[in-house]
Motif scaffolding. Structure first.
Motif, mmCIF file in Angstrom:
data_model
loop_
_atom_site.group_PDB
_atom_site.id
_atom_site.type_symbol
_atom_site.label_atom_id
_atom_site.label_comp_id
_atom_site.label_asym_id
_atom_site.label_seq_id
_atom_site.Cartn_x
_atom_site.Cartn_y
_atom_site.Cartn_z
ATOM 1 N N VAL A 36 -43.523 -36.277 -11.065
ATOM 2 C CA VAL A 36 -43.981 -36.617 -9.711
ATOM 3 C C VAL A 36 -43.834 -35.411 -8.782
ATOM 4 C CG1 VAL A 36 -43.656 -38.115 -7.708
ATOM 5 C CG2 VAL A 36 -43.458 -39.056 -10.005
ATOM 6 N N LEU A 37 -42.681 -34.747 -8.836
ATOM 7 C CA LEU A 37 -42.457 -33.628 -7.913
ATOM 8 C C LEU A 37 -42.398 -32.268 -8.608
ATOM 9 C CD1 LEU A 37 -39.924 -35.356 -5.518
ATOM 10 C CD2 LEU A 37 -42.244 -34.637 -4.973
ATOM 11 N N GLY A 38 -42.109 -32.273 -9.892
ATOM 12 C CA GLY A 38 -42.180 -31.022 -10.643
ATOM 13 C C GLY A 38 -40.924 -30.176 -10.576
ATOM 14 N N ALA A 39 -41.063 -28.954 -11.074
ATOM 15 C CA ALA A 39 -39.927 -28.078 -11.375
ATOM 16 C C ALA A 39 -39.066 -27.743 -10.156
ATOM 17 C CB ALA A 39 -40.444 -26.797 -12.022
ATOM 18 N N ASP A 40 -39.668 -27.627 -8.974
ATOM 19 C CA ASP A 40 -38.882 -27.223 -7.807
ATOM 20 C C ASP A 40 -37.814 -28.250 -7.430
ATOM 21 O OD1 ASP A 40 -40.164 -24.836 -7.580
ATOM 22 O OD2 ASP A 40 -41.668 -25.552 -6.156
ATOM 23 N N TRP A 41 -37.967 -29.465 -7.906
ATOM 24 C CA TRP A 41 -36.983 -30.511 -7.592
ATOM 25 C C TRP A 41 -35.987 -30.738 -8.736
ATOM 26 C CZ3 TRP A 41 -41.219 -30.389 -4.526
ATOM 27 C CH2 TRP A 41 -41.099 -30.843 -3.212
ATOM 28 N N MET A 42 -36.214 -30.040 -9.856
ATOM 29 C CA MET A 42 -35.403 -30.323 -11.051
ATOM 30 C C MET A 42 -34.077 -29.566 -11.022
ATOM 31 S SD MET A 42 -37.005 -32.483 -13.073
ATOM 32 C CE MET A 42 -36.581 -32.207 -14.789
ATOM 33 N N ASN A 43 -33.324 -29.737 -9.951
ATOM 34 C CA ASN A 43 -32.007 -29.112 -9.865
ATOM 35 C C ASN A 43 -31.159 -29.925 -8.895
ATOM 36 O OD1 ASN A 43 -32.498 -28.137 -7.069
ATOM 37 N ND2 ASN A 43 -34.082 -26.953 -8.126
ATOM 38 N N ASN A 44 -29.842 -29.641 -8.877
ATOM 39 C CA ASN A 44 -28.968 -30.525 -8.096
ATOM 40 C C ASN A 44 -28.986 -30.219 -6.598
ATOM 41 O OD1 ASN A 44 -27.342 -28.312 -7.905
ATOM 42 N ND2 ASN A 44 -25.719 -29.094 -9.239
ATOM 43 N N HIS A 45 -29.793 -29.242 -6.193
ATOM 44 C CA HIS A 45 -29.963 -29.057 -4.760
ATOM 45 C C HIS A 45 -30.936 -30.095 -4.212
ATOM 46 C CE1 HIS A 45 -29.307 -26.745 -1.151
ATOM 47 N NE2 HIS A 45 -30.595 -26.756 -0.894
ATOM 48 N N TRP A 46 -31.819 -30.594 -5.043
ATOM 49 C CA TRP A 46 -32.872 -31.506 -4.584
ATOM 50 C C TRP A 46 -32.865 -32.872 -5.246
ATOM 51 C CZ3 TRP A 46 -34.476 -30.073 -0.167
ATOM 52 C CH2 TRP A 46 -34.595 -28.713 0.144
ATOM 53 N N PHE A 47 -31.998 -33.065 -6.225
ATOM 54 C CA PHE A 47 -31.948 -34.381 -6.861
ATOM 55 C C PHE A 47 -30.514 -34.692 -7.271
ATOM 56 C CE2 PHE A 47 -32.506 -37.644 -10.118
ATOM 57 C CZ PHE A 47 -33.470 -38.447 -9.547
ATOM 58 N N ARG A 48 -30.097 -35.917 -7.000
ATOM 59 C CA ARG A 48 -28.745 -36.354 -7.347
ATOM 60 C C ARG A 48 -28.776 -37.762 -7.921
ATOM 61 N NH1 ARG A 48 -25.208 -33.702 -3.724
ATOM 62 N NH2 ARG A 48 -25.806 -31.509 -3.755
ATOM 63 N N PHE A 49 -27.813 -38.010 -8.773
ATOM 64 C CA PHE A 49 -27.555 -39.377 -9.205
ATOM 65 C C PHE A 49 -26.283 -39.843 -8.523
ATOM 66 C CE2 PHE A 49 -29.821 -37.799 -13.039
ATOM 67 C CZ PHE A 49 -30.804 -38.765 -13.121
ATOM 68 N N GLY A 50 -26.343 -40.925 -7.768
ATOM 69 C CA GLY A 50 -25.122 -41.494 -7.208
ATOM 70 C C GLY A 50 -24.557 -42.451 -8.238
ATOM 71 N N ALA A 51 -23.476 -42.037 -8.909
ATOM 72 C CA ALA A 51 -22.994 -42.852 -10.017
ATOM 73 C C ALA A 51 -21.550 -42.512 -10.316
ATOM 74 C CB ALA A 51 -23.842 -42.593 -11.256
ATOM 75 N N SER A 52 -20.861 -43.451 -10.930
ATOM 76 C CA SER A 52 -19.510 -43.118 -11.362
ATOM 77 C C SER A 52 -19.383 -43.204 -12.872
ATOM 78 C CB SER A 52 -18.491 -44.026 -10.671
ATOM 79 O OG SER A 52 -18.983 -45.337 -10.601
ATOM 80 N N SER A 53 -19.993 -44.225 -13.472
ATOM 81 C CA SER A 53 -19.814 -44.383 -14.922
ATOM 82 C C SER A 53 -20.836 -43.591 -15.739
ATOM 83 C CB SER A 53 -19.856 -45.859 -15.303
ATOM 84 O OG SER A 53 -21.034 -46.447 -14.802
ATOM 85 N N LEU A 54 -21.885 -43.067 -15.079
ATOM 86 C CA LEU A 54 -22.904 -42.307 -15.818
ATOM 87 C C LEU A 54 -22.308 -41.076 -16.499
ATOM 88 C CD1 LEU A 54 -25.890 -41.675 -16.555
ATOM 89 C CD2 LEU A 54 -26.094 -40.518 -14.356
ATOM 90 N N ALA A 55 -21.362 -40.423 -15.791
ATOM 91 C CA ALA A 55 -20.830 -39.155 -16.311
ATOM 92 C C ALA A 55 -20.293 -39.313 -17.733
ATOM 93 C CB ALA A 55 -19.739 -38.633 -15.387
ATOM 94 N N ASN A 56 -19.486 -40.359 -17.950
ATOM 95 C CA ASN A 56 -18.892 -40.507 -19.283
ATOM 96 C C ASN A 56 -19.939 -40.820 -20.346
ATOM 97 O OD1 ASN A 56 -16.355 -39.817 -18.681
ATOM 98 N ND2 ASN A 56 -15.427 -41.830 -19.071
ATOM 99 N N ASP A 57 -20.972 -41.559 -19.987
ATOM 100 C CA ASP A 57 -22.008 -41.834 -20.987
ATOM 101 C C ASP A 57 -22.758 -40.554 -21.336
ATOM 102 O OD1 ASP A 57 -23.222 -44.119 -22.520
ATOM 103 O OD2 ASP A 57 -25.034 -43.213 -21.654
ATOM 104 N N VAL A 58 -23.019 -39.735 -20.330
ATOM 105 C CA VAL A 58 -23.683 -38.454 -20.603
ATOM 106 C C VAL A 58 -22.790 -37.590 -21.495
ATOM 107 C CG1 VAL A 58 -24.499 -36.304 -19.560
ATOM 108 C CG2 VAL A 58 -25.080 -38.492 -18.503
ATOM 109 N N LEU A 59 -21.513 -37.559 -21.178
ATOM 110 C CA LEU A 59 -20.584 -36.753 -21.986
ATOM 111 C C LEU A 59 -20.554 -37.246 -23.432
ATOM 112 C CD1 LEU A 59 -17.674 -36.419 -19.406
ATOM 113 C CD2 LEU A 59 -19.215 -34.598 -20.180
#
Lengths: 493, 350
Positions: free
Chosen positions: B307-330
């Motif tokens: 939808v927005l492309g490469a310029d948004w694909m970083n943590n300056h422009w996109f965030r996940f508000g989450a607490s349990s996601l981190a451990n699943d990603v790990l």
């Protein structure tokens, strides 16, 4: 409050840093024979002609199998088998018994869905996502739906004593091979007719797999016969005196030939032919969803869809916005290996069709249309065409009048409702149309004035077995699907 | 018809060019919606650039529910494998706003979370840190100290989070307190009650006032989409937040169900895209709540990418508000490394 200054937005960058690794669907479970005969009277037989032709994978240009080329004698044999089966078995069988066979075929299609979808993609070039999620499930649904009608025909046509016609000759196109076979076979069986079906010469394999399924299902011999071949085989079928009904889906040119050939005979005829559908975007439409509808309308199945939304009409007040969104959107379409689960646009069905599409693209440029293609790379081998938009198109341009049957969209603008109705109807075809607006009353106004068999409002290319499908004008006559689809295979008193 | 049409297009274009060459700019807009005050010729030499113009929020674009849900579902059909998966997982980890927003939060809890933010799983070398820690204003100072020396931001919810039912003066004070304590980012909530009453000016003005109070801190505007109930309203609230000066728009507080969903996030991403097309100003997106599995996070990244492309694909422009996601990603990252899934006991719960 100080308002921020406007800046010039940079172009959005797609597939720049996050590109998807290949995710090809396995084809190891597809069982293919080297050579296929003709499916006549419940058995695969060698053709009288002794000739075979090859069917290739348009994505790789590799040979998949050899397929029998039926001549007039083979056609005669198939029609006679169908006649015998009709007289001795099928016409006498109660509807509820016929239904059991049709249900069984439906279930077997579902069981073999994975193999069928991979094969459909290999033989025809369509993306696996479409054959897996649309073609094959929908084909099974058609059998399922019509199985339910088999013992209820008297309720579908009350006081009309509906009776089957006899032997139906069915000729189907290459764009949705198995699905079109299901559209044709399911209602014919439910109404008690027997069948000789000819799939298109570039995509015969799933129909032959269907023949194997029919064989395995125990359907009485000769009720469904499937013969392969090119135009001459089709002509022999159309001209055969033992046929009671011809059902054809394909090009308008061939449809006209068939209508001439059946004139003055007792053969009933239904034709589902070409289209040049208008997809109309009003300024009050949900624009982002409309853009999805435009994309789905023209790039679904590489644009090889008779009801494709190949003419786009955008109201002038939102024209710039829509074009910008469209141009960005086509950059995100993935063109390539049809077996890859991430592919949006697969291979063009044949070299011949690719040449036709290229011819129209050069005509469009010559006519003064402004071409905009996706910047994507396309594979070197195989038949591929980038998604293409033409702006600056006029109503009299050939690319706005003739069916291209490829991923090429002709875009025009309009100002008023009356103007767009006139432009949309100003075509030789009348198969489908799309209307995009948030206003319900406008939808009803448009749909009552557009001359097209199927009109979608705020969506496009939605198919369902319960819904009749068919055209106005040179898009043909007769309806397939729904209760209406039954009447094409019945006579009533 | 043909020629006429094309001429018509050209005439339009010519007229626009002519107008620009004469005035050099569009009329200036003063604060408040729909009210325009043409100042065109008075500041002609000084204003080379045009200011953005604020639309009338009664007429924001409409959203088709069926269409947007279908589109969102399409992103989940992308097959993310091998190196793309690895890249996506690391990216997702780096985009997490590790969050604790509870009445029972203590300094000890926040300090533990901050350590996790800096050292998500030291057993796997080469992992990024998360993007930020998200806490209540009272915990900002503690988090700031605990994160010293790292690049991890401290985000603070403010403005009478999560309900937003407080006078503006309180909200402003709440915001200023957070910023003075060192918050790099402020997550405000909009006044949903006022929004649903149709008081769009109120909502706009409030966001603009909070933005001013933020100073250098980046402002995330929480729409609480679960309380707005329709996509049309989500789009409207997004537009108000964007034009009022949001640096990020965010779906949810996490206290209301449903929280973030893919279609809601898509509607907001499309609002950001339209705002970018219109103004050239980039705004970030933060879906929050309900994203606890890696697979879902990858679907969100696919959506963002397309939808927005490469310029948004970083943590300056996109965030996940989450607490349990981190451990699943790990857990998934460890699986990519070792080939087997490990027990949850191998990953710290903070």
């Amino acid at each position: 409050m100080q308002l921020p200054k406007k800046k010039t937005p940079k172009a959005l960058k797609f597939n720049a840093t996050f590109t998807y690794a290949p995710a090809p669907e396995s084809k190891s479970h597809v069982k293919l024979q080297e050579q296929y005969g003709l499916f006549i009277n419940g058995k695969f037989e060698k053709p009288n002609s002794g000739k075979y032709f090859e069917t290739i994978n348009p994505a790789t240009e590799e040979k998949l199998a050899m397929v029998a080329d039926a001549n007039a004698k083979d056609v005669d044999k198939a029609v006679k088998a169908a006649r015998t089966a009709y007289d001795k078995v099928w016409s006498k069988m109660p509807g509820k018994e016929r239904a059991k066979y049709i249900f069984r075929i439906s279930r077997m299609l579902q069981e073999k869905a994975r193999e069928l979808s991979v094969l459909e993609t290999m033989d025809g070039g369509k993306p696996i996502r479409e054959s897996r999620d649309i073609d094959i499930p929908l084909a099974a649904n058609h059998f399922f739906y019509y199985a339910g009608w088999a013992d209820k025909l008297d309720y579908a046509f009350p006081n009309q004593q509906p009776k089957s016609l006899g032997v139906a000759g069915q000729i189907i196109p290459w764009n949705f091979p198995l699905l079109m076979a299901a559209w044709k076979i399911a209602p014919a069986l439910a109404t008690g007719n027997t069948i000789v079906l000819k799939p298109a010469e570039t995509t015969p394999l799933t129909a032959l797999k269907l023949a194997e399924i029919i064989q395995e299902s125990g359907l009485p011999e000769g009720v469904v016969n499937i013969i392969t071949g090119a135009g001459a085989t089709g002509a022999a079928l159309v001209q055969h005196p033992g046929i009671d009904k011809i059902a054809f889906t394909g090009s308008t040119d061939v449809g006209k030939l068939i209508q001439r050939a059946t004139a003055g005979t007792n053969k009933r005829l239904t034709l589902e032919l070409g289209g040049k559908a208008a997809n109309i975007i009003f300024e009050d439409a949900p624009l982002d969803q409309a853009v999805e509808g435009i994309i789905n309308g023209i790039f679904f199945n590489q644009g090889h869809v008779c009801c494709a939304g190949s003419r786009l009409f955008v109201q002038e007040s939102v024209y710039q916005k829509v074009i910008r969104k469209l141009k960005d959107r086509i950059e995100t379409l993935i063109v390539g290996d049809p077996l890859d689960k991430n592919t949006d646009i697969g291979a063009i069905n044949s070299k011949q069709q690719l040449d036709t599409i290229k011819k129209y693209i050069s005509i469009g440029i010559k006519e003064g249309g402004e071409i905009h293609e996706s910047s994507c790379a396309i594979p070197k081998k195989g038949f591929y065409c980038r998604p293409t938009l033409f702006t600056n198109v006029s109503q009299s341009h050939r690319i706005a009048r003739e069916e291209i049957f490829g991923p090429v969209l002709a875009i025009q603008t309009f100002r008023t409702d009356d103007e767009v109705i006139e432009k949309a109807n100003n075509t030789a075809y009348g198969l489908s149309a799309g209307v995009w607006t948030d206003k319900g009353s406008k939808i009803f106004n448009m749909t009552s004035k557009l001359r097209a068999g199927v009109i979608w409002a705020n969506t496009f290319n939605k198919f369902d077995p319960t819904s009749p499908f068919g055209g106005y004008k040179e898009s043909g006559f007769g309806r397939e699907g729904g209760v209406q689809g039954l009447s094409a295979y019945l006579k009533s008193f | 018809m043909v020629g006429k049409n094309r001429r018509y297009d050209n005439t339009e274009k010519d007229a626009t060019e002519l107008k620009n060459s004469i005035s050099g700019q569009e009329p200036m807009f003063v604060f408040g919606m729909g009210k325009t005050l043409p100042l065109a010729n008075t500041c002609l030499p000084m204003c080379a650039q045009q200011s953005i113009s604020i639309p009338d929020f009664r007429y924001t674009p409409c959203i088709d529910q069926v269409g947007v849900e279908e589109r969102a579902a399409r992103f989940t059909k992308r097959s993310i494998k091998k190196e793309t998966k690895l890249q996506g997982l690391k990216l997702a980890l780096s985009m997490i706003d590790l969050t604790t927003l509870e009445g029972k939060d203590t300094a000890g809890k926040v300090q533990q979370l901050c350590y996790k933010a800096m050292h998500p799983h030291d057993a796997l070398p080469g992992l990024p840190t998360v993007a930020a820690i998200c806490v209540y204003p009272s915990m900002v100072k503690i988090a700031k100290k605990a994160l010293e020396g790292s690049n991890i931001k401290v985000a603070s919810v403010a403005t009478a989070f999560p309900s937003g039912q407080a006078p503006r003066s309180v909200k402003l004070q709440d915001t200023k307190f957070a910023v003075q304590n060192g918050a790099d980012e402020v997550d405000m909530v909009i006044s949903r009650g006022k929004f649903l009453e149709g008081e769009y000016n109120f909502v706009f003005d409030e966001i603009a006032a909070i933005k001013e109070a933020c100073g250098p801190a980046r402002l995330k505007v929480i729409l609480e989409t679960g309380e707005l109930t329709t996509y049309d309203k989500v789009r409207k609230a997004s537009d108000i937040a964007l034009y009022a000066g949001a640096d990020f728009i965010k779906t949810s507080t996490g206290k209301i169900q449903p929280a973030a969903t893919m279609p809601v996030t898509l509607v907001m991403l499309e609002a950001i895209r339209d705002y970018y097309y219109e103004t050239g100003i980039q705004v970030g997106m933060k879906p929050a709540g309900g994203i606890s599995k890696s697979k879902l996070a990858l679907h969100y990244l696919v959506m963002l990418n397309e939808v927005l492309g490469a310029d948004w694909m970083n943590n300056h422009w996109f965030r996940f508000g989450a607490s349990s996601l981190a451990n699943d990603v790990l857990m998934q990252l460890a699986k990519e490394e070792t080939g087997v899934y490990q027990s949850g006991d191998y990953f710290s719960n903070d």
